[in-house]
Design an enzyme around this catalytic site. Structure first.
Site, mmCIF file in Angstrom:
data_model
loop_
_atom_site.group_PDB
_atom_site.id
_atom_site.type_symbol
_atom_site.label_atom_id
_atom_site.label_comp_id
_atom_site.label_asym_id
_atom_site.label_seq_id
_atom_site.Cartn_x
_atom_site.Cartn_y
_atom_site.Cartn_z
ATOM 1 N N GLU A 223 0.858 -1.192 0.000
ATOM 2 C CA GLU A 223 0.000 0.000 0.000
ATOM 3 C C GLU A 223 0.891 1.239 0.000
ATOM 4 O O GLU A 223 1.736 1.407 0.888
ATOM 5 C CB GLU A 223 -0.958 0.017 1.187
ATOM 6 C CG GLU A 223 -1.912 1.200 1.125
ATOM 7 C CD GLU A 223 -3.161 1.044 1.978
ATOM 8 O OE1 GLU A 223 -3.846 2.063 2.205
ATOM 9 O OE2 GLU A 223 -3.464 -0.090 2.415
ATOM 10 N N GLU B 8 4.479 5.293 4.031
ATOM 11 C CA GLU B 8 3.801 6.553 4.339
ATOM 12 C C GLU B 8 4.807 7.501 5.003
ATOM 13 O O GLU B 8 5.311 7.202 6.085
ATOM 14 C CB GLU B 8 2.619 6.300 5.273
ATOM 15 C CG GLU B 8 1.939 7.555 5.789
ATOM 16 C CD GLU B 8 1.376 8.398 4.665
ATOM 17 O OE1 GLU B 8 1.863 9.534 4.483
ATOM 18 O OE2 GLU B 8 0.460 7.928 3.961
ATOM 19 N N ASP C 262 9.381 7.778 2.077
ATOM 20 C CA ASP C 262 9.048 7.903 0.665
ATOM 21 C C ASP C 262 8.994 6.526 0.005
ATOM 22 O O ASP C 262 9.926 5.725 0.149
ATOM 23 C CB ASP C 262 10.117 8.773 -0.005
ATOM 24 C CG ASP C 262 9.718 9.274 -1.381
ATOM 25 O OD1 ASP C 262 9.086 8.509 -2.129
ATOM 26 O OD2 ASP C 262 10.072 10.426 -1.714
ATOM 27 N N ASP D 74 -2.466 12.220 -2.830
ATOM 28 C CA ASP D 74 -2.474 13.681 -2.887
ATOM 29 C C ASP D 74 -2.788 14.108 -4.312
ATOM 30 O O ASP D 74 -2.074 13.743 -5.249
ATOM 31 C CB ASP D 74 -1.113 14.226 -2.451
ATOM 32 C CG ASP D 74 -1.169 15.713 -2.136
ATOM 33 O OD1 ASP D 74 -1.895 16.447 -2.838
ATOM 34 O OD2 ASP D 74 -0.464 16.152 -1.203
ATOM 35 N N LYS E 125 -3.309 21.870 -8.790
ATOM 36 C CA LYS E 125 -2.854 22.882 -9.739
ATOM 37 C C LYS E 125 -2.116 22.226 -10.899
ATOM 38 O O LYS E 125 -1.312 21.310 -10.700
ATOM 39 C CB LYS E 125 -1.944 23.885 -9.040
ATOM 40 C CG LYS E 125 -2.657 24.716 -7.974
ATOM 41 C CD LYS E 125 -1.722 25.720 -7.337
ATOM 42 C CE LYS E 125 -2.460 26.548 -6.276
ATOM 43 N NZ LYS E 125 -1.557 27.524 -5.614
ATOM 44 N N ASP F 184 -11.094 10.622 -5.860
ATOM 45 C CA ASP F 184 -12.323 11.383 -6.058
ATOM 46 C C ASP F 184 -12.086 12.589 -6.964
ATOM 47 O O ASP F 184 -12.975 13.408 -7.128
ATOM 48 C CB ASP F 184 -12.861 11.859 -4.707
ATOM 49 C CG ASP F 184 -11.839 12.712 -3.956
ATOM 50 O OD1 ASP F 184 -10.744 12.183 -3.661
ATOM 51 O OD2 ASP F 184 -12.106 13.894 -3.688
ATOM 52 N N ARG G 203 -11.262 7.466 5.865
ATOM 53 C CA ARG G 203 -11.661 8.821 6.287
ATOM 54 C C ARG G 203 -11.520 9.808 5.144
ATOM 55 O O ARG G 203 -12.264 10.783 5.060
ATOM 56 C CB ARG G 203 -10.841 9.254 7.507
ATOM 57 C CG ARG G 203 -9.347 9.320 7.308
ATOM 58 C CD ARG G 203 -8.615 9.440 8.634
ATOM 59 N NE ARG G 203 -7.171 9.501 8.461
ATOM 60 C CZ ARG G 203 -6.443 10.589 8.668
ATOM 61 N NH1 ARG G 203 -7.019 11.710 9.048
ATOM 62 N NH2 ARG G 203 -5.142 10.563 8.498
ATOM 63 N N TYR G 204 -10.559 9.556 4.236
ATOM 64 C CA TYR G 204 -10.408 10.446 3.081
ATOM 65 C C TYR G 204 -11.604 10.318 2.150
ATOM 66 O O TYR G 204 -12.089 11.311 1.593
ATOM 67 C CB TYR G 204 -9.114 10.118 2.344
ATOM 68 C CG TYR G 204 -7.876 10.452 3.131
ATOM 69 C CD1 TYR G 204 -7.458 11.769 3.298
ATOM 70 C CD2 TYR G 204 -7.134 9.447 3.746
ATOM 71 C CE1 TYR G 204 -6.337 12.082 4.050
ATOM 72 C CE2 TYR G 204 -6.008 9.746 4.495
ATOM 73 C CZ TYR G 204 -5.608 11.062 4.641
ATOM 74 O OH TYR G 204 -4.499 11.373 5.388
ATOM 75 N N GLU G 205 -12.092 9.111 1.970
ATOM 76 C CA GLU G 205 -13.273 8.928 1.133
ATOM 77 C C GLU G 205 -14.493 9.569 1.769
ATOM 78 O O GLU G 205 -15.310 10.209 1.071
ATOM 79 C CB GLU G 205 -13.528 7.450 0.884
ATOM 80 C CG GLU G 205 -14.763 7.207 0.034
ATOM 81 C CD GLU G 205 -14.890 5.774 -0.437
ATOM 82 O OE1 GLU G 205 -14.265 5.442 -1.459
ATOM 83 O OE2 GLU G 205 -15.588 4.995 0.235
#
Length: 233
Positions: free
Chosen positions: A65, A90, A117, A139, A143, A175, A213-215
């Protein structure tokens, strides 16, 4: 083996957020070292000696992951797939601390954690060894001038493809519609085929999915999740 020169890599994301709780500091001090996948950092492995995955997980299939956030998906998969070993990368130390707390509470032991990383981890993952990879709500770098920082670029996809076995599955959840566009343009260039045959295949989550939680934040803010499944040729 002669020492390899370290490549120049810029890192643009967050490494640390608000102050850690006392319990989270304890997780990092007491648990993180034992969950290391092996010598990943350049300081302790300058020759980039490949990790011993059979030794780490006893010959189990290995899943990866990339950017596990708060760790809920990783712990969910580990709990439901004890026959698999999972490695998570992570760099955001608050997320690492959250994962460690979840690991304690769930009592799972088939995980390894790289608090850094993913590109450094790719350096030491042997080729053709990973059975499945996840990139979940990365992320978005919204921009246009920052799109080169996204994971779905050659800098990340090329080494990822090398680590995956032929036939391995690569799942991407996002998303952000423009991230979907870039994913569908770039991932197939690196030896993957998109497995969708109908809209349902990218509109509905996977059968073993747990909403992160991000979803949940995306849904509250009115954005539509997309679930993209690729297979390495």
């Amino acid at each position: 083996m002669s020492q390899k020169s370290r490549p120049r890599r810029n890192f643009y994301g967050r490494l640390k957020g608000k102050s850690l709780k006392r319990s989270q500091k304890a997780y990092l001090d007491e648990d993180l070292g034992a969950l290391s996948p092996g010598p990943v950092s350049w300081e302790v492995n300058p020759d980039r000696i490949p990790l011993d995955l059979p030794g780490l997980f006893g010959g189990k299939p290995v899943w990866l992951e990339i950017g596990f956030g708060g760790g809920e998906h990783m712990v969910h998969q580990a709990s439901n797939n004890p026959e698999v070993g999972l490695i998570g990368a992570e760099p955001y130390i608050n997320g690492v601390a959250m994962l460690l707390g979840k690991i304690r509470r769930a009592g799972v032991d088939n995980l390894a954690v790289h608090p850094g990383d993913a590109r450094d981890l790719f350096d030491v993952l042997p080729e053709n060894t990973i059975d499945r990879a996840f990139l979940l709500y990365p992320d978005p770098w919204p921009k246009a001038r920052h799109h080169r920082r996204r994971f779905v670029t050659s800098e990340h996809l090329q080494p990822l493809a090398k680590t995956l076995k032929p036939g391995a599955i690569f799942r991407v959840a996002t998303d952000i519609e423009d991230y979907v566009r870039q994913t569908l343009e770039e991932v197939p260039k690196h030896g993957f085929e998109w497995l969708a045959e109908r809209p349902h295949d990218w509109r509905q989550p996977w059968d073993d999915w747990i909403s992160t939680r991000y979803e949940q934040k995306a849904l509250r803010e009115g954005r539509t999740p997309h679930y993209l499944t690729f297979r390495k040729r």
